[in-house]
Scaffold this motif. Structure first.
Motif, PDB file in Angstrom:
ATOM      1  N   THR A   5       0.797  -1.098  -0.112  1.00  0.00           N
ATOM      2  CA  THR A   5       0.156  -0.098  -0.006  1.00  0.00           C
ATOM      3  C   THR A   5       0.981   1.444  -0.075  1.00  0.00           C
ATOM      4  O   THR A   5       0.624   2.145  -0.882  1.00  0.00           O
ATOM      5  CB  THR A   5      -0.989  -0.109   1.328  1.00  0.00           C
ATOM      6  N   LYS A   6       2.083   1.236   0.700  1.00  0.00           N
ATOM      7  CA  LYS A   6       2.625   2.130   0.760  1.00  0.00           C
ATOM      8  C   LYS A   6       3.539   2.463  -0.529  1.00  0.00           C
ATOM      9  O   LYS A   6       3.521   3.640  -1.188  1.00  0.00           O
ATOM     10  CB  LYS A   6       4.042   2.184   2.072  1.00  0.00           C
ATOM     11  N   ILE A   7       3.907   1.455  -1.211  1.00  0.00           N
ATOM     12  CA  ILE A   7       4.579   1.660  -2.574  1.00  0.00           C
ATOM     13  C   ILE A   7       3.574   2.196  -3.516  1.00  0.00           C
ATOM     14  O   ILE A   7       3.797   3.161  -4.424  1.00  0.00           O
ATOM     15  CB  ILE A   7       5.019   0.146  -3.071  1.00  0.00           C
ATOM     16  N   ASN A   8       2.292   1.905  -3.464  1.00  0.00           N
ATOM     17  CA  ASN A   8       1.178   2.126  -4.385  1.00  0.00           C
ATOM     18  C   ASN A   8       0.975   3.542  -4.105  1.00  0.00           C
ATOM     19  O   ASN A   8       0.817   4.314  -4.888  1.00  0.00           O
ATOM     20  CB  ASN A   8       0.036   1.660  -4.163  1.00  0.00           C
ATOM     21  N   LEU A   9       0.939   4.104  -2.953  1.00  0.00           N
ATOM     22  CA  LEU A   9       0.879   5.484  -2.545  1.00  0.00           C
ATOM     23  C   LEU A   9       1.795   6.367  -3.376  1.00  0.00           C
ATOM     24  O   LEU A   9       1.718   7.287  -4.084  1.00  0.00           O
ATOM     25  CB  LEU A   9       0.842   5.877  -1.380  1.00  0.00           C
ATOM     26  N   LEU A  10       3.258   5.661  -3.227  1.00  0.00           N
ATOM     27  CA  LEU A  10       4.361   6.652  -3.887  1.00  0.00           C
ATOM     28  C   LEU A  10       4.233   6.462  -5.447  1.00  0.00           C
ATOM     29  O   LEU A  10       4.503   7.340  -6.223  1.00  0.00           O
ATOM     30  CB  LEU A  10       5.761   5.677  -3.636  1.00  0.00           C
ATOM     31  N   GLU A  11       3.719   5.311  -5.983  1.00  0.00           N
ATOM     32  CA  GLU A  11       3.577   4.984  -7.482  1.00  0.00           C
ATOM     33  C   GLU A  11       2.511   6.104  -7.959  1.00  0.00           C
ATOM     34  O   GLU A  11       2.627   6.749  -8.900  1.00  0.00           O
ATOM     35  CB  GLU A  11       3.397   3.849  -7.804  1.00  0.00           C
ATOM     36  N   ASP A  12       1.475   6.277  -7.158  1.00  0.00           N
ATOM     37  CA  ASP A  12       0.643   7.373  -7.729  1.00  0.00           C
ATOM     38  C   ASP A  12       0.968   8.668  -7.441  1.00  0.00           C
ATOM     39  O   ASP A  12       0.726   9.458  -8.404  1.00  0.00           O
ATOM     40  CB  ASP A  12      -0.745   7.306  -6.553  1.00  0.00           C
ATOM     41  N   MET A  13       1.799   8.981  -6.392  1.00  0.00           N
ATOM     42  CA  MET A  13       2.205  10.291  -6.226  1.00  0.00           C
ATOM     43  C   MET A  13       3.227  10.505  -7.418  1.00  0.00           C
ATOM     44  O   MET A  13       3.295  11.840  -7.841  1.00  0.00           O
ATOM     45  CB  MET A  13       3.199  10.325  -4.987  1.00  0.00           C
ATOM     46  N   LEU A  14       3.813   9.660  -7.973  1.00  0.00           N
ATOM     47  CA  LEU A  14       4.970   9.817  -9.025  1.00  0.00           C
ATOM     48  C   LEU A  14       4.278   9.710 -10.373  1.00  0.00           C
ATOM     49  O   LEU A  14       4.822   9.741 -11.446  1.00  0.00           O
ATOM     50  CB  LEU A  14       6.304   8.896  -9.014  1.00  0.00           C
ATOM     51  N   ASP A  15       3.042   9.378 -10.227  1.00  0.00           N
ATOM     52  CA  ASP A  15       2.245   8.889 -11.659  1.00  0.00           C
ATOM     53  C   ASP A  15       3.007   7.954 -12.542  1.00  0.00           C
ATOM     54  O   ASP A  15       3.030   7.941 -13.691  1.00  0.00           O
ATOM     55  CB  ASP A  15       2.055  10.253 -12.459  1.00  0.00           C
ATOM     56  N   LEU A  16       3.395   6.756 -11.643  1.00  0.00           N
ATOM     57  CA  LEU A  16       3.795   5.631 -12.228  1.00  0.00           C
ATOM     58  C   LEU A  16       2.892   4.485 -12.438  1.00  0.00           C
ATOM     59  O   LEU A  16       1.955   4.542 -11.623  1.00  0.00           O
ATOM     60  CB  LEU A  16       5.227   4.996 -11.513  1.00  0.00           C
ATOM     61  N   ASP A  17       2.928   3.494 -13.153  1.00  0.00           N
ATOM     62  CA  ASP A  17       2.300   2.293 -13.423  1.00  0.00           C
ATOM     63  C   ASP A  17       2.364   1.654 -12.276  1.00  0.00           C
ATOM     64  O   ASP A  17       3.607   1.449 -11.604  1.00  0.00           O
ATOM     65  CB  ASP A  17       2.637   1.697 -14.598  1.00  0.00           C
ATOM     66  N   GLN A  18       1.360   0.967 -11.636  1.00  0.00           N
ATOM     67  CA  GLN A  18       1.260   0.041 -10.893  1.00  0.00           C
ATOM     68  C   GLN A  18       2.220  -0.979 -10.852  1.00  0.00           C
ATOM     69  O   GLN A  18       2.328  -1.705 -12.087  1.00  0.00           O
ATOM     70  CB  GLN A  18       0.100  -0.409 -10.201  1.00  0.00           C
ATOM     71  N   GLY A  19       3.206  -1.252  -9.986  1.00  0.00           N
ATOM     72  CA  GLY A  19       4.161  -2.487  -9.955  1.00  0.00           C
ATOM     73  C   GLY A  19       5.592  -1.698 -10.345  1.00  0.00           C
ATOM     74  O   GLY A  19       6.495  -2.358 -10.845  1.00  0.00           O
ATOM     75  N   SER A  20       5.529  -0.443 -10.785  1.00  0.00           N
ATOM     76  CA  SER A  20       6.953  -0.073 -11.051  1.00  0.00           C
ATOM     77  C   SER A  20       8.154   0.186 -10.366  1.00  0.00           C
ATOM     78  O   SER A  20       9.310   0.306 -10.493  1.00  0.00           O
ATOM     79  CB  SER A  20       6.657   1.533 -11.736  1.00  0.00           C
ATOM     80  N   LEU A  21       7.514   0.325  -9.092  1.00  0.00           N
ATOM     81  CA  LEU A  21       8.730   0.413  -7.976  1.00  0.00           C
ATOM     82  C   LEU A  21       8.707  -0.589  -7.045  1.00  0.00           C
ATOM     83  O   LEU A  21       7.805  -1.397  -6.903  1.00  0.00           O
ATOM     84  CB  LEU A  21       8.219   1.619  -6.805  1.00  0.00           C
ATOM     85  N   GLU A  22      10.100  -0.745  -6.720  1.00  0.00           N
ATOM     86  CA  GLU A  22      10.337  -2.126  -5.674  1.00  0.00           C
ATOM     87  C   GLU A  22      11.361  -1.214  -4.576  1.00  0.00           C
ATOM     88  O   GLU A  22      11.729  -0.100  -4.712  1.00  0.00           O
ATOM     89  CB  GLU A  22      11.376  -2.779  -6.205  1.00  0.00           C
ATOM     90  N   VAL A  23      11.277  -1.858  -3.478  1.00  0.00           N
ATOM     91  CA  VAL A  23      12.017  -1.228  -2.399  1.00  0.00           C
ATOM     92  C   VAL A  23      13.518  -0.765  -2.672  1.00  0.00           C
ATOM     93  O   VAL A  23      14.120   0.044  -2.273  1.00  0.00           O
ATOM     94  CB  VAL A  23      12.091  -2.201  -1.119  1.00  0.00           C
ATOM     95  N   THR A  24      14.208  -1.455  -3.623  1.00  0.00           N
ATOM     96  CA  THR A  24      15.553  -1.334  -3.992  1.00  0.00           C
ATOM     97  C   THR A  24      15.658  -0.260  -5.204  1.00  0.00           C
ATOM     98  O   THR A  24      16.733  -0.053  -5.533  1.00  0.00           O
ATOM     99  CB  THR A  24      16.148  -2.706  -4.526  1.00  0.00           C
ATOM    100  N   THR A  25      14.566   0.342  -5.573  1.00  0.00           N
ATOM    101  CA  THR A  25      14.624   1.282  -6.656  1.00  0.00           C
ATOM    102  C   THR A  25      15.127   2.506  -6.225  1.00  0.00           C
ATOM    103  O   THR A  25      15.042   3.133  -5.208  1.00  0.00           O
ATOM    104  CB  THR A  25      13.116   1.592  -7.088  1.00  0.00           C
ATOM    105  N   LEU A  26      16.499   2.908  -7.016  1.00  0.00           N
ATOM    106  CA  LEU A  26      17.001   4.191  -6.663  1.00  0.00           C
ATOM    107  C   LEU A  26      16.063   5.275  -7.212  1.00  0.00           C
ATOM    108  O   LEU A  26      15.693   5.368  -8.215  1.00  0.00           O
ATOM    109  CB  LEU A  26      18.608   4.170  -7.346  1.00  0.00           C
ATOM    110  N   LEU A  27      15.927   6.346  -6.227  1.00  0.00           N
ATOM    111  CA  LEU A  27      15.294   7.616  -6.590  1.00  0.00           C
ATOM    112  C   LEU A  27      15.884   8.152  -7.697  1.00  0.00           C
ATOM    113  O   LEU A  27      15.044   8.781  -8.409  1.00  0.00           O
ATOM    114  CB  LEU A  27      14.973   8.271  -5.412  1.00  0.00           C
TER     115      LEU A  27
END
Length: 72
Positions: A5-27
């Motif tokens: 859910t936290k990752i989904n919030l970040l994806e929404d904030m950054l206007d990214l497709d769901q599943g785009s981010l992982e905890v290891t993703t470099l900002l």
């Protein structure tokens, strides 16, 4: 709130497709990680987690996991 859910919030904030981010993703690897995203992150953390973060803290963030740690 669970991790996904936290990752989904970040994806929404950054206007990214769901599943785009992982905890290891470099900002720095995210094209939309900029000053506007930093302000959005401040608002998101305040609204959903009732925490205040500063620009100095944001400058220290390197990965998605770093943001997740702030949300704890």
């Amino acid at each position: 709130m669970d991790l996904q859910t936290k990752i989904n919030l970040l994806e929404d904030m950054l206007d990214l497709d769901q599943g785009s981010l992982e905890v290891t993703t470099l900002l720095d690897s995210l094209p939309d990680w900029d000053s506007v995203a930093a302000i959005s992150l401040i608002a998101l953390v305040d609204e959903h987690f009732d925490k205040t973060i500063s620009g100095a803290i944001i400058k220290e963030l390197k990965t998605v996991q770093d943001i997740i740690n702030i949300m704890e």
